[in-house]
Design a protein around this motif. Sequence first.
Motif, PDB file in Angstrom:
ATOM      1  N   ARG A   1       0.840  -1.200   0.000  1.00 53.36           N
ATOM      2  CA  ARG A   1       0.000   0.000   0.000  1.00 53.36           C
ATOM      3  C   ARG A   1       0.879   1.255   0.000  1.00 53.36           C
ATOM      4  O   ARG A   1       0.657   2.172  -0.770  1.00 53.36           O
ATOM      5  N   THR A   2       1.896   1.260   0.843  1.00 52.11           N
ATOM      6  CA  THR A   2       2.802   2.405   0.901  1.00 52.11           C
ATOM      7  C   THR A   2       3.530   2.577  -0.417  1.00 52.11           C
ATOM      8  O   THR A   2       3.663   3.685  -0.923  1.00 52.11           O
ATOM      9  N   PHE A   3       3.966   1.461  -1.004  1.00 55.89           N
ATOM     10  CA  PHE A   3       4.668   1.496  -2.285  1.00 55.89           C
ATOM     11  C   PHE A   3       3.767   2.046  -3.395  1.00 55.89           C
ATOM     12  O   PHE A   3       4.185   2.892  -4.190  1.00 55.89           O
ATOM     13  N   ILE A   4       2.528   1.610  -3.432  1.00 59.15           N
ATOM     14  CA  ILE A   4       1.584   2.078  -4.460  1.00 59.15           C
ATOM     15  C   ILE A   4       1.284   3.560  -4.269  1.00 59.15           C
ATOM     16  O   ILE A   4       1.229   4.325  -5.234  1.00 59.15           O
ATOM     17  N   LEU A   5       1.099   3.972  -3.024  1.00 63.05           N
ATOM     18  CA  LEU A   5       0.832   5.396  -2.765  1.00 63.05           C
ATOM     19  C   LEU A   5       2.021   6.263  -3.184  1.00 63.05           C
ATOM     20  O   LEU A   5       1.839   7.353  -3.736  1.00 63.05           O
TER      21      LEU A   5
ATOM     22  N   THR B   1       2.009   6.530  -6.911  1.00 61.77           N
ATOM     23  CA  THR B   1       0.937   7.425  -7.348  1.00 61.77           C
ATOM     24  C   THR B   1       1.365   8.881  -7.216  1.00 61.77           C
ATOM     25  O   THR B   1       1.083   9.703  -8.090  1.00 61.77           O
ATOM     26  N   GLU B   2       2.045   9.195  -6.142  1.00 60.41           N
ATOM     27  CA  GLU B   2       2.507  10.570  -5.948  1.00 60.41           C
ATOM     28  C   GLU B   2       3.573  10.954  -6.958  1.00 60.41           C
ATOM     29  O   GLU B   2       3.619  12.085  -7.438  1.00 60.41           O
ATOM     30  N   GLU B   3       4.468  10.006  -7.308  1.00 64.16           N
ATOM     31  CA  GLU B   3       5.555  10.284  -8.246  1.00 64.16           C
ATOM     32  C   GLU B   3       5.101  10.280  -9.703  1.00 64.16           C
ATOM     33  O   GLU B   3       5.733  10.892 -10.557  1.00 64.16           O
ATOM     34  N   ALA B   4       4.028   9.569  -9.996  1.00 63.65           N
ATOM     35  CA  ALA B   4       3.588   9.418 -11.383  1.00 63.65           C
ATOM     36  C   ALA B   4       3.112  10.749 -11.958  1.00 63.65           C
ATOM     37  O   ALA B   4       2.589  11.614 -11.244  1.00 63.65           O
TER      38      ALA B   4
ATOM     39  N   GLU C   1     -13.368  11.749  -8.363  1.00 65.10           N
ATOM     40  CA  GLU C   1     -12.874  10.392  -8.178  1.00 65.10           C
ATOM     41  C   GLU C   1     -11.978   9.924  -9.322  1.00 65.10           C
ATOM     42  O   GLU C   1     -10.998   9.213  -9.110  1.00 65.10           O
ATOM     43  N   VAL C   2     -12.279  10.320 -10.548  1.00 70.43           N
ATOM     44  CA  VAL C   2     -11.497   9.913 -11.708  1.00 70.43           C
ATOM     45  C   VAL C   2     -10.070  10.439 -11.598  1.00 70.43           C
ATOM     46  O   VAL C   2      -9.104   9.745 -11.917  1.00 70.43           O
ATOM     47  N   ALA C   3      -9.899  11.633 -11.106  1.00 67.23           N
ATOM     48  CA  ALA C   3      -8.567  12.230 -10.994  1.00 67.23           C
ATOM     49  C   ALA C   3      -7.765  11.647  -9.831  1.00 67.23           C
ATOM     50  O   ALA C   3      -6.543  11.705  -9.832  1.00 67.23           O
ATOM     51  N   ASN C   4      -8.439  11.057  -8.851  1.00 65.92           N
ATOM     52  CA  ASN C   4      -7.755  10.558  -7.654  1.00 65.92           C
ATOM     53  C   ASN C   4      -7.522   9.046  -7.675  1.00 65.92           C
ATOM     54  O   ASN C   4      -7.393   8.427  -6.629  1.00 65.92           O
ATOM     55  N   GLN C   5      -7.447   8.442  -8.836  1.00 67.06           N
ATOM     56  CA  GLN C   5      -7.225   6.998  -8.917  1.00 67.06           C
ATOM     57  C   GLN C   5      -5.765   6.659  -8.660  1.00 67.06           C
ATOM     58  O   GLN C   5      -4.867   7.361  -9.107  1.00 67.06           O
ATOM     59  N   ASP C   6      -5.555   5.556  -7.921  1.00 69.48           N
ATOM     60  CA  ASP C   6      -4.201   5.089  -7.624  1.00 69.48           C
ATOM     61  C   ASP C   6      -3.603   4.406  -8.846  1.00 69.48           C
ATOM     62  O   ASP C   6      -4.309   3.868  -9.684  1.00 69.48           O
ATOM     63  N   VAL C   7      -2.272   4.404  -8.911  1.00 72.69           N
ATOM     64  CA  VAL C   7      -1.558   3.695  -9.966  1.00 72.69           C
ATOM     65  C   VAL C   7      -1.487   2.225  -9.555  1.00 72.69           C
ATOM     66  O   VAL C   7      -1.103   1.904  -8.439  1.00 72.69           O
ATOM     67  N   HIS C   8      -1.866   1.350 -10.451  1.00 74.22           N
ATOM     68  CA  HIS C   8      -1.793  -0.088 -10.182  1.00 74.22           C
ATOM     69  C   HIS C   8      -0.909  -0.726 -11.237  1.00 74.22           C
ATOM     70  O   HIS C   8      -1.182  -0.655 -12.423  1.00 74.22           O
TER      71      HIS C   8
END
Length: 120
Positions: free
Chosen positions: A7-11, A14-17, A27-34
């Motif tokens: 979870r920490t790694f994905i977050l 997401t911040e770096e992407a 909601e569309v703009a706040n999607q996590d990177v998977h």
Amino acid sequence: MKIPYLRTFILELTEEATQLRSDIEGEVANQDVHLPVMSPKLPGRFYYLFGKPIDTQGRQEELRNREKAHELYLEVKSEVESCLSYLKERREDDPYRSILSRMLYQLRHGHEAEIPTFEL
């Protein structure tokens, strides 16, 4: 997302992407990177069994009678389930189930040798 480290790694990802949807809100703009995760599955042995034939000749009335059609359905279902349970039991006892044991057998007995299976 339920595993704390991931979870920490994905977050962090997401911040770096690069935000491609910077002009969109909600909601569309706040999607996590998977990231896609793939793990290859080693080829297994294929188990199949043809069950006993179910005679349907002369049973056309069962198409019109709901109760008789249900009886035929239960007969077919029972046969399929018994074949599947038999194959599952045999699969668990199969010494050549894994690809490694099958490869070792062929190394010992030659490439053309047929790997043994269980008797029906």
